[in-house]
Design a protein around this motif. Structure first.
Motif, PDB file in Angstrom:
ATOM      1  N   PRO A 132       0.813  -1.355   0.089  1.00 32.27           N
ATOM      2  CA  PRO A 132      -0.086   0.027   0.131  1.00 32.27           C
ATOM      3  C   PRO A 132       0.585   1.160  -0.058  1.00 32.27           C
ATOM      4  CG  PRO A 132      -0.867  -1.479   1.540  1.00 32.27           C
ATOM      5  CD  PRO A 132       0.317  -2.012   0.832  1.00 32.27           C
ATOM      6  N   VAL A 133       1.976   1.286   0.685  1.00 29.39           N
ATOM      7  CA  VAL A 133       2.942   2.610   0.699  1.00 29.39           C
ATOM      8  C   VAL A 133       3.297   2.990  -0.727  1.00 29.39           C
ATOM      9  CG1 VAL A 133       3.726   2.394   3.126  1.00 29.39           C
ATOM     10  CG2 VAL A 133       4.997   1.325   1.156  1.00 29.39           C
ATOM     11  N   LYS A 134       3.290   2.120  -1.606  1.00 24.46           N
ATOM     12  CA  LYS A 134       3.778   2.434  -3.140  1.00 24.46           C
ATOM     13  C   LYS A 134       2.577   3.229  -3.761  1.00 24.46           C
ATOM     14  CE  LYS A 134       6.983  -1.019  -4.200  1.00 24.46           C
ATOM     15  NZ  LYS A 134       7.359  -2.606  -5.223  1.00 24.46           N
ATOM     16  N   LEU A 135       1.487   3.296  -3.149  1.00 24.01           N
ATOM     17  CA  LEU A 135       0.491   4.041  -3.644  1.00 24.01           C
ATOM     18  C   LEU A 135      -0.059   5.100  -2.551  1.00 24.01           C
ATOM     19  CD1 LEU A 135      -1.956   1.145  -4.749  1.00 24.01           C
ATOM     20  CD2 LEU A 135      -0.658   2.354  -6.364  1.00 24.01           C
ATOM     21  N   GLY A 136       0.801   5.320  -1.635  1.00 24.23           N
ATOM     22  CA  GLY A 136       0.353   6.555  -0.616  1.00 24.23           C
ATOM     23  C   GLY A 136      -0.886   5.999   0.214  1.00 24.23           C
ATOM     24  N   LEU A 137      -0.775   4.702   0.470  1.00 27.91           N
ATOM     25  CA  LEU A 137      -1.863   4.204   1.317  1.00 27.91           C
ATOM     26  C   LEU A 137      -1.259   3.287   2.392  1.00 27.91           C
ATOM     27  CD1 LEU A 137      -4.282   2.806  -1.761  1.00 27.91           C
ATOM     28  CD2 LEU A 137      -4.478   5.068  -0.112  1.00 27.91           C
ATOM     29  N   ILE A 138      -2.139   2.997   3.413  1.00 27.10           N
ATOM     30  CA  ILE A 138      -1.617   2.080   4.352  1.00 27.10           C
ATOM     31  C   ILE A 138      -2.903   0.752   4.612  1.00 27.10           C
ATOM     32  CG2 ILE A 138      -0.925   3.550   5.661  1.00 27.10           C
ATOM     33  CD1 ILE A 138      -3.145   3.779   7.713  1.00 27.10           C
ATOM     34  N   TYR A 139      -2.403  -0.098   4.893  1.00 24.20           N
ATOM     35  CA  TYR A 139      -3.294  -1.451   5.383  1.00 24.20           C
ATOM     36  C   TYR A 139      -4.281  -1.118   6.333  1.00 24.20           C
ATOM     37  CZ  TYR A 139      -2.242  -6.082   3.517  1.00 24.20           C
ATOM     38  OH  TYR A 139      -1.972  -7.347   2.727  1.00 24.20           O
ATOM     39  N   SER A 140      -5.508  -1.658   6.239  1.00 22.47           N
ATOM     40  CA  SER A 140      -6.529  -1.538   7.269  1.00 22.47           C
ATOM     41  C   SER A 140      -5.915  -1.854   8.631  1.00 22.47           C
ATOM     42  CB  SER A 140      -7.634  -2.062   6.968  1.00 22.47           C
ATOM     43  OG  SER A 140      -7.736  -3.354   7.047  1.00 22.47           O
ATOM     44  N   GLN A 141      -6.980  -1.566   9.532  1.00 22.40           N
ATOM     45  CA  GLN A 141      -6.666  -2.151  11.051  1.00 22.40           C
ATOM     46  C   GLN A 141      -6.674  -3.463  10.914  1.00 22.40           C
ATOM     47  OE1 GLN A 141      -8.714  -0.126  14.194  1.00 22.40           O
ATOM     48  NE2 GLN A 141      -8.490  -2.013  15.636  1.00 22.40           N
ATOM     49  N   SER A 142      -7.712  -4.012  10.420  1.00 26.64           N
ATOM     50  CA  SER A 142      -7.812  -5.725  10.603  1.00 26.64           C
ATOM     51  C   SER A 142      -6.655  -6.301   9.890  1.00 26.64           C
ATOM     52  CB  SER A 142      -9.354  -5.877  10.243  1.00 26.64           C
ATOM     53  OG  SER A 142      -9.474  -5.680   8.802  1.00 26.64           O
ATOM     54  N   THR A 144      -3.818  -5.109   9.282  1.00 32.30           N
ATOM     55  CA  THR A 144      -2.446  -4.595   9.789  1.00 32.30           C
ATOM     56  C   THR A 144      -2.553  -5.769  11.067  1.00 32.30           C
ATOM     57  OG1 THR A 144      -2.573  -2.526   9.120  1.00 32.30           O
ATOM     58  CG2 THR A 144      -1.098  -2.835  10.986  1.00 32.30           C
ATOM     59  N   GLN A 145      -3.641  -5.972  11.819  1.00 32.96           N
ATOM     60  CA  GLN A 145      -3.639  -6.689  12.820  1.00 32.96           C
ATOM     61  C   GLN A 145      -3.198  -8.129  12.597  1.00 32.96           C
ATOM     62  OE1 GLN A 145      -7.578  -7.111  14.793  1.00 32.96           O
ATOM     63  NE2 GLN A 145      -6.527  -7.157  17.120  1.00 32.96           N
ATOM     64  N   ARG A 146      -3.818  -8.568  11.577  1.00 31.52           N
ATOM     65  CA  ARG A 146      -3.568  -9.951  11.041  1.00 31.52           C
ATOM     66  C   ARG A 146      -2.104 -10.339  10.689  1.00 31.52           C
ATOM     67  NH1 ARG A 146      -8.901  -9.625   8.337  1.00 31.52           N
ATOM     68  NH2 ARG A 146     -10.335 -10.266   9.609  1.00 31.52           N
ATOM     69  N   LEU A 147      -1.509  -9.386  10.213  1.00 31.17           N
ATOM     70  CA  LEU A 147      -0.235  -9.223   9.674  1.00 31.17           C
ATOM     71  C   LEU A 147       0.873  -9.352  11.054  1.00 31.17           C
ATOM     72  CD1 LEU A 147       1.989  -9.513   7.707  1.00 31.17           C
ATOM     73  CD2 LEU A 147       2.077  -6.976   7.485  1.00 31.17           C
ATOM     74  N   ILE A 148       0.348  -8.475  11.847  1.00 28.72           N
ATOM     75  CA  ILE A 148       1.422  -8.301  13.226  1.00 28.72           C
ATOM     76  C   ILE A 148       1.029  -9.724  13.940  1.00 28.72           C
ATOM     77  CG2 ILE A 148       1.418  -7.376  15.473  1.00 28.72           C
ATOM     78  CD1 ILE A 148       0.876  -4.619  14.021  1.00 28.72           C
ATOM     79  N   ARG A 149      -0.182 -10.264  14.018  1.00 30.62           N
ATOM     80  CA  ARG A 149      -0.238 -11.383  14.779  1.00 30.62           C
ATOM     81  C   ARG A 149       0.456 -12.565  14.003  1.00 30.62           C
ATOM     82  NH1 ARG A 149      -6.135 -10.592  15.278  1.00 30.62           N
ATOM     83  NH2 ARG A 149      -6.272 -12.248  13.605  1.00 30.62           N
ATOM     84  N   THR A 150       0.589 -12.825  12.934  1.00 34.26           N
ATOM     85  CA  THR A 150       1.180 -13.755  12.136  1.00 34.26           C
ATOM     86  C   THR A 150       2.754 -13.452  12.291  1.00 34.26           C
ATOM     87  OG1 THR A 150      -0.841 -13.679  10.522  1.00 34.26           O
ATOM     88  CG2 THR A 150       1.284 -14.769   9.937  1.00 34.26           C
ATOM     89  N   VAL A 151       3.452 -12.438  11.861  1.00 37.87           N
ATOM     90  CA  VAL A 151       4.969 -12.312  11.512  1.00 37.87           C
ATOM     91  C   VAL A 151       5.615 -11.629  13.036  1.00 37.87           C
ATOM     92  CG1 VAL A 151       4.723 -12.728   9.125  1.00 37.87           C
ATOM     93  CG2 VAL A 151       4.860 -10.394  10.326  1.00 37.87           C
ATOM     94  N   GLY A 152       4.755 -11.025  13.754  1.00 37.62           N
ATOM     95  CA  GLY A 152       5.347 -10.000  14.624  1.00 37.62           C
ATOM     96  C   GLY A 152       5.451  -8.604  14.429  1.00 37.62           C
ATOM     97  N   VAL A 153       5.266  -7.620  15.230  1.00 37.65           N
ATOM     98  CA  VAL A 153       5.170  -6.280  14.891  1.00 37.65           C
ATOM     99  C   VAL A 153       6.436  -5.876  14.150  1.00 37.65           C
ATOM    100  CG1 VAL A 153       6.102  -5.564  17.402  1.00 37.65           C
ATOM    101  CG2 VAL A 153       4.608  -4.038  16.061  1.00 37.65           C
ATOM    102  N   GLY A 154       7.624  -6.219  14.638  1.00 39.66           N
ATOM    103  CA  GLY A 154       8.806  -5.618  13.872  1.00 39.66           C
ATOM    104  C   GLY A 154       8.648  -6.064  12.425  1.00 39.66           C
ATOM    105  N   ARG A 155       8.499  -7.339  12.310  1.00 42.17           N
ATOM    106  CA  ARG A 155       8.550  -7.912  10.786  1.00 42.17           C
ATOM    107  C   ARG A 155       7.479  -7.071  10.077  1.00 42.17           C
ATOM    108  NH1 ARG A 155      10.247 -13.113  13.038  1.00 42.17           N
ATOM    109  NH2 ARG A 155      12.171 -13.541  12.715  1.00 42.17           N
ATOM    110  N   ALA A 156       6.089  -7.117  10.521  1.00 40.44           N
ATOM    111  CA  ALA A 156       5.019  -6.477  10.120  1.00 40.44           C
ATOM    112  C   ALA A 156       5.463  -5.123   9.452  1.00 40.44           C
ATOM    113  CB  ALA A 156       4.201  -6.639  10.822  1.00 40.44           C
ATOM    114  N   LYS A 157       5.957  -4.163  10.559  1.00 44.19           N
ATOM    115  CA  LYS A 157       6.175  -2.815  10.173  1.00 44.19           C
ATOM    116  C   LYS A 157       7.429  -2.773   9.201  1.00 44.19           C
ATOM    117  CE  LYS A 157       5.580  -0.696  14.752  1.00 44.19           C
ATOM    118  NZ  LYS A 157       6.519  -0.102  15.796  1.00 44.19           N
ATOM    119  N   GLU A 158       8.472  -3.770   9.222  1.00 43.12           N
ATOM    120  CA  GLU A 158       9.406  -3.625   8.110  1.00 43.12           C
ATOM    121  C   GLU A 158       8.726  -4.161   6.882  1.00 43.12           C
ATOM    122  OE1 GLU A 158      12.507  -5.219   5.343  1.00 43.12           O
ATOM    123  OE2 GLU A 158      10.922  -6.472   6.241  1.00 43.12           O
ATOM    124  N   MET A 159       8.042  -5.030   6.731  1.00 44.32           N
ATOM    125  CA  MET A 159       6.966  -5.320   5.483  1.00 44.32           C
ATOM    126  C   MET A 159       6.317  -4.209   5.081  1.00 44.32           C
ATOM    127  SD  MET A 159       6.141  -9.284   6.107  1.00 44.32           S
ATOM    128  CE  MET A 159       5.330  -9.423   4.648  1.00 44.32           C
TER     129      MET A 159
END
Length: 257
Positions: A132-142, A144-159
């Motif tokens: 999404p950042v390539k389009l000037g956007l972000i992932y939705s809350q839900s 982002t939450q699933r990504l963080i739960r799956t890979v951890g907050v640090g890796r999610a932020k990096e991705m």
């Protein structure tokens, strides 16, 4: 329509059938997805739902060709986002196990759908990116939450910060997928895994998902509804059949339900 529901031997397959656009999801496809999931849920012959793409790729995300109209006004943007959110949530809330079967590109909204599934099986040549950042956007809350739960907050932020491509081996290492299969044997290997799930007790599959989801959501260790869910399985017909089959050293013959 480029989204189809196929049924075979206890397995329902949601097929994203738009290969000329790397299986990008158009608005009509997002809108159709919850209804197709509901059909699979309502069919007692279906034990497990698979989500996959036609051809070489899983899903290239939302169809950018529709952005000019789908996001032309704040009202249109809200409607488009609501349709996507409802589609992804329908996968996450499906009471039957949902398996993402991934080869090739899994990008943006494709990753969001895969994260909403219970299990992700990928080919060794699969690749993932949250863009999404390539389009000037972000992932939705839900999402982002699933990504963080799956890979951890640090890796999610990096991705999310970098939108970089994650190759299959790294995806397995960080927990983004659960299984990798060789590309040359991918379809047969994935079919074998799905068939194994479909051959087990369907009430038990649904109960496992309810139990795991409730625990992940923060259920206390002594939650009475989860104790009841555990105890109820001992009174089911599948427990009697499973026990008899084990003692007779034969495969169980579970009934659909």
């Amino acid at each position: 329509m480029t989204l189809r529901l196929l049924r075979q031997a206890g397995i329902a397959t949601l097929l994203i059938d738009n290969p000329v656009r790397r299986n990008a999801m158009g608005r009509a496809m997002w809108q159709a997805l919850p209804g197709l999931v509901a059909q699979a849920v309502a069919d007692p012959a279906i034990a497990v739902l698979a989500l996959t793409g036609q051809g070489a790729h899983f899903c290239g995300g939302a169809d950018i060709a529709e952005f000019a109209t789908g996001y032309a006004t704040p009202e249109a943007a809200s409607a488009s986002n609501a349709a996507i959110r409802a589609a992804v949530d329908s996968l996450a809330e499906c009471p039957k196990p949902v398996v993402a079967v991934i080869r090739g590109a899994c990008i943006g909204g494709g990753v969001a759908m895969a994260l909403a599934c219970d299990i992700r099986i990928a080919a060794e040549d699969a690749r993932f990116a949250v863009t999404p950042v390539k389009l000037g956007l972000i992932y939705s809350q839900s999402d982002t939450q699933r990504l963080i739960r799956t890979v951890g907050v640090g890796r999610a932020k990096e991705m999310l910060f970098t939108a970089r491509m994650v190759e299959a081996a790294e995806a397995l290492r960080i927990g983004l997928v659960e299984r990798l299969l060789p590309p040359d044997d991918f379809e047969a290997g994935a079919a074998q895994i799905l068939a194994g799930l479909a051959a087990t007790s369907r009430p038990a599959l649904r109960a496992v998902k309810r139990m795991a989801d409730a625990i992940e959501a923060g259920a206390p260790p002594d939650a009475p509804e989860l104790d009841a869910l555990f105890e109820d399985q001992f009174r089911g017909a599948d427990f009697a059949e499973g026990s008899a089959a084990f003692l007779a050293k034969r495969p169980p013959r579970f009934t659909a339900g």
